[in-house]
Design a protein around this motif. Structure first.
Motif, PDB file in Angstrom:
ATOM      1  N   ILE A 144     -61.253  79.387 -20.347  1.00 25.40           N
ATOM      2  CA  ILE A 144     -61.609  78.348 -21.315  1.00 25.40           C
ATOM      3  C   ILE A 144     -62.799  77.539 -20.798  1.00 25.40           C
ATOM      4  CG2 ILE A 144     -60.820  76.160 -22.339  1.00 25.40           C
ATOM      5  CD1 ILE A 144     -58.059  77.483 -22.629  1.00 25.40           C
ATOM      6  N   LEU A 145     -62.770  77.174 -19.515  1.00 28.81           N
ATOM      7  CA  LEU A 145     -63.892  76.431 -18.939  1.00 28.81           C
ATOM      8  C   LEU A 145     -65.166  77.260 -18.933  1.00 28.81           C
ATOM      9  CD1 LEU A 145     -62.285  74.543 -15.929  1.00 28.81           C
ATOM     10  CD2 LEU A 145     -62.957  73.636 -18.144  1.00 28.81           C
TER      11      LEU A 145
ATOM     12  N   ARG B 229     -71.050  78.335 -23.802  1.00 29.89           N
ATOM     13  CA  ARG B 229     -71.385  77.764 -25.107  1.00 29.89           C
ATOM     14  C   ARG B 229     -72.366  76.607 -24.944  1.00 29.89           C
ATOM     15  NH1 ARG B 229     -66.423  75.501 -27.483  1.00 29.89           N
ATOM     16  NH2 ARG B 229     -65.622  77.554 -27.008  1.00 29.89           N
ATOM     17  N   GLY B 230     -72.149  75.778 -23.945  1.00 29.13           N
ATOM     18  CA  GLY B 230     -73.035  74.643 -23.697  1.00 29.13           C
ATOM     19  C   GLY B 230     -74.429  75.069 -23.278  1.00 29.13           C
ATOM     20  N   CYS B 231     -74.525  76.174 -22.566  1.00 27.71           N
ATOM     21  CA  CYS B 231     -75.828  76.667 -22.098  1.00 27.71           C
ATOM     22  C   CYS B 231     -76.600  77.390 -23.185  1.00 27.71           C
ATOM     23  CB  CYS B 231     -75.644  77.605 -20.911  1.00 27.71           C
ATOM     24  SG  CYS B 231     -75.141  76.776 -19.402  1.00 27.71           S
ATOM     25  N   THR B 232     -75.906  77.973 -24.148  1.00 30.92           N
ATOM     26  CA  THR B 232     -76.585  78.812 -25.134  1.00 30.92           C
ATOM     27  C   THR B 232     -76.877  78.115 -26.456  1.00 30.92           C
ATOM     28  OG1 THR B 232     -74.468  79.713 -25.874  1.00 30.92           O
ATOM     29  CG2 THR B 232     -75.640  80.943 -24.181  1.00 30.92           C
ATOM     30  N   GLU B 233     -76.123  77.089 -26.803  1.00 30.64           N
ATOM     31  CA  GLU B 233     -76.348  76.420 -28.086  1.00 30.64           C
ATOM     32  C   GLU B 233     -77.399  75.326 -27.939  1.00 30.64           C
ATOM     33  OE1 GLU B 233     -72.994  75.197 -30.385  1.00 30.64           O
ATOM     34  OE2 GLU B 233     -71.816  76.939 -29.791  1.00 30.64           O
TER      35      GLU B 233
ATOM     36  N   GLU C  73     -78.021  72.819 -30.098  1.00 36.67           N
ATOM     37  CA  GLU C  73     -77.572  71.518 -30.602  1.00 36.67           C
ATOM     38  C   GLU C  73     -76.328  71.001 -29.884  1.00 36.67           C
ATOM     39  OE1 GLU C  73     -79.273  69.787 -32.998  1.00 36.67           O
ATOM     40  OE2 GLU C  73     -80.766  71.375 -32.840  1.00 36.67           O
ATOM     41  N   MET C  74     -75.986  71.593 -28.764  1.00 41.31           N
ATOM     42  CA  MET C  74     -74.765  71.199 -28.062  1.00 41.31           C
ATOM     43  C   MET C  74     -74.978  69.858 -27.356  1.00 41.31           C
ATOM     44  SD  MET C  74     -71.621  71.822 -27.283  1.00 41.31           S
ATOM     45  CE  MET C  74     -71.337  73.519 -27.728  1.00 41.31           C
ATOM     46  N   THR C  75     -74.089  68.949 -27.606  1.00 39.30           N
ATOM     47  CA  THR C  75     -74.100  67.668 -26.906  1.00 39.30           C
ATOM     48  C   THR C  75     -72.854  67.618 -26.029  1.00 39.30           C
ATOM     49  OG1 THR C  75     -72.828  66.539 -28.617  1.00 39.30           O
ATOM     50  CG2 THR C  75     -75.228  66.531 -28.860  1.00 39.30           C
ATOM     51  N   SER C  76     -72.840  66.720 -25.082  1.00 38.89           N
ATOM     52  CA  SER C  76     -71.657  66.624 -24.218  1.00 38.89           C
ATOM     53  C   SER C  76     -70.434  66.240 -25.045  1.00 38.89           C
ATOM     54  CB  SER C  76     -71.894  65.628 -23.090  1.00 38.89           C
ATOM     55  OG  SER C  76     -72.206  64.355 -23.599  1.00 38.89           O
ATOM     56  N   LYS C  77     -70.615  65.406 -26.061  1.00 41.44           N
ATOM     57  CA  LYS C  77     -69.491  65.005 -26.913  1.00 41.44           C
ATOM     58  C   LYS C  77     -68.934  66.210 -27.670  1.00 41.44           C
ATOM     59  CE  LYS C  77     -68.100  61.556 -30.270  1.00 41.44           C
ATOM     60  NZ  LYS C  77     -68.465  60.347 -30.988  1.00 41.44           N
ATOM     61  N   LYS C  78     -69.810  67.042 -28.219  1.00 43.79           N
ATOM     62  CA  LYS C  78     -69.379  68.234 -28.950  1.00 43.79           C
ATOM     63  C   LYS C  78     -68.687  69.212 -27.995  1.00 43.79           C
ATOM     64  CE  LYS C  78     -70.429  71.767 -32.203  1.00 43.79           C
ATOM     65  NZ  LYS C  78     -69.094  72.308 -32.141  1.00 43.79           N
ATOM     66  N   MET C  79     -69.213  69.355 -26.786  1.00 44.72           N
ATOM     67  CA  MET C  79     -68.613  70.260 -25.816  1.00 44.72           C
ATOM     68  C   MET C  79     -67.203  69.795 -25.450  1.00 44.72           C
ATOM     69  SD  MET C  79     -69.895  71.563 -22.052  1.00 44.72           S
ATOM     70  CE  MET C  79     -71.576  71.523 -22.540  1.00 44.72           C
TER      71      MET C  79
END
Length: 54
Positions: free
Chosen positions: A16-17, A23-27, A29-35
């Motif tokens: 899961i981690l 996902r955080g590295c590839t998207e 529009e990823m924000t820490s809040k969304k992650m």
């Protein structure tokens, strides 16, 4: 038996981690809040083994 379920839970948690990190590295529009929100959903969906230690 308990050790095996503990190992399974740890490996599932690691997956899961890893998924959240990728996902955080590839998207774009990823924000820490969304992650964090995505990680919460994944953790809630993780099956929980019954434990005698709880």
């Amino acid at each position: 038996m308990k050790e095996n379920s503990k190992t399974d839970g740890q490996s599932m948690f690691k997956e899961i981690l890893k998924k959240a990190y990728v996902r955080g590295c590839t998207e774009n529009e990823m924000t820490s809040k969304k992650m964090i929100e995505d990680l919460k959903v994944d953790l809630k969906n993780m099956p929980i083994a019954q434990s005698d230690t709880i």
